[in-house]
Design a protein around this motif. Structure first.
Motif, short mmCIF file in Angstrom:
data_model
loop_
_atom_site.label_atom_id
_atom_site.label_comp_id
_atom_site.label_asym_id
_atom_site.label_seq_id
_atom_site.Cartn_x
_atom_site.Cartn_y
_atom_site.Cartn_z
N UNK A 178 3.59 19.81 -9.14
CA UNK A 178 3.65 18.89 -10.27
C UNK A 178 2.94 17.63 -9.86
N UNK A 179 1.88 17.28 -10.56
CA UNK A 179 1.13 16.08 -10.22
C UNK A 179 1.63 14.94 -11.10
N UNK A 180 2.08 13.86 -10.47
CA UNK A 180 2.73 12.75 -11.15
C UNK A 180 2.00 12.21 -12.36
N UNK A 181 0.69 12.11 -12.29
CA UNK A 181 -0.04 11.52 -13.40
C UNK A 181 0.01 12.38 -14.67
N UNK A 182 0.47 13.64 -14.56
CA UNK A 182 0.59 14.51 -15.73
C UNK A 182 1.91 14.33 -16.47
N UNK A 183 2.80 13.51 -15.94
CA UNK A 183 4.13 13.36 -16.54
C UNK A 183 4.11 12.25 -17.59
N UNK A 187 7.07 10.16 -10.69
CA UNK A 187 5.79 9.93 -11.35
C UNK A 187 5.59 8.47 -11.71
N UNK A 188 6.65 7.82 -12.10
CA UNK A 188 6.57 6.40 -12.48
C UNK A 188 6.33 5.52 -11.26
N UNK A 189 7.04 5.80 -10.19
CA UNK A 189 6.98 4.94 -9.01
C UNK A 189 5.89 5.32 -8.02
N UNK A 190 5.42 6.56 -8.08
CA UNK A 190 4.36 7.05 -7.20
C UNK A 190 3.39 7.86 -8.06
N UNK A 191 2.60 7.20 -8.91
CA UNK A 191 1.80 7.91 -9.92
C UNK A 191 0.74 8.87 -9.38
N UNK A 192 0.31 8.71 -8.16
CA UNK A 192 -0.76 9.58 -7.64
C UNK A 192 -0.24 10.67 -6.71
N UNK A 193 1.04 10.87 -6.69
CA UNK A 193 1.64 11.78 -5.72
C UNK A 193 1.67 13.23 -6.23
N UNK A 225 0.84 -1.18 0.00
CA UNK A 225 0.00 0.00 0.00
C UNK A 225 0.89 1.25 0.00
N UNK A 226 0.57 2.19 -0.86
CA UNK A 226 1.32 3.43 -0.98
C UNK A 226 0.72 4.46 -0.04
N UNK A 227 1.47 4.86 1.00
CA UNK A 227 0.95 5.85 1.94
C UNK A 227 1.54 7.23 1.72
N UNK A 228 2.48 7.35 0.80
CA UNK A 228 3.12 8.63 0.51
C UNK A 228 2.17 9.47 -0.35
N UNK A 229 1.87 10.70 0.10
CA UNK A 229 0.92 11.52 -0.65
C UNK A 229 1.52 12.81 -1.19
N UNK A 230 2.69 13.18 -0.68
CA UNK A 230 3.27 14.44 -1.12
C UNK A 230 4.79 14.41 -0.95
N UNK A 231 5.49 15.04 -1.88
CA UNK A 231 6.94 15.18 -1.80
C UNK A 231 7.25 16.66 -1.98
N UNK A 232 8.14 17.16 -1.15
CA UNK A 232 8.56 18.56 -1.25
C UNK A 232 10.06 18.59 -1.45
N UNK A 233 10.52 19.44 -2.35
CA UNK A 233 11.96 19.56 -2.53
C UNK A 233 12.33 21.02 -2.68
N UNK A 234 13.58 21.30 -2.42
CA UNK A 234 14.09 22.64 -2.64
C UNK A 234 15.37 22.52 -3.44
N UNK A 235 15.59 23.48 -4.29
CA UNK A 235 16.76 23.45 -5.16
C UNK A 235 17.87 24.30 -4.56
#
Length: 84
Positions: free
Chosen positions: A78-83, A32-38, A1-11
């Motif tokens: 950026x929503x993964x399913x758009x990639x 996007x490939x590994x967590x398509x709904x994130x 089960x995928x419980x990850x819902x959001x990723x935040x990064x800074x450059x």
């Protein structure tokens, strides 16, 4: 089960010779490939035009101006399913 819902990064500016946009795109595609709904968030200082351009060219969309750790930032999403 995928419980990850959001990723935040800074450059951070590390190596100016490194192809930053390609790196960000590759990261977004991997996530996007590994967590398509994130949902992926980038918080960028409002004055950091270089990072704003990288986020936009990588397909991220400006959402709002907000505070992040008491710092004024622009939030991009950026929503993964758009990639593709």
């Amino acid at each position: 089960m995928n419980t990850l819902s959001s990723i935040t990064f800074s450059a951070v500016k590390a190596n100016t010779n490194f192809p930053t946009i390609e790196s960000v795109k590759a990261c977004l595609q991997y996530i996007s490939k590994h967590f398509p709904d994130i949902e992926i968030n980038a918080y960028i200082e409002s004055t950091n035009q270089a990072s704003i351009q990288v986020a936009e060219k990588a397909g991220m969309v400006f959402v709002e101006e907000t505070l992040y750790h008491s710092l004024p930032v622009r939030r991009y999403v950026f929503v993964g399913k758009n990639c593709e």
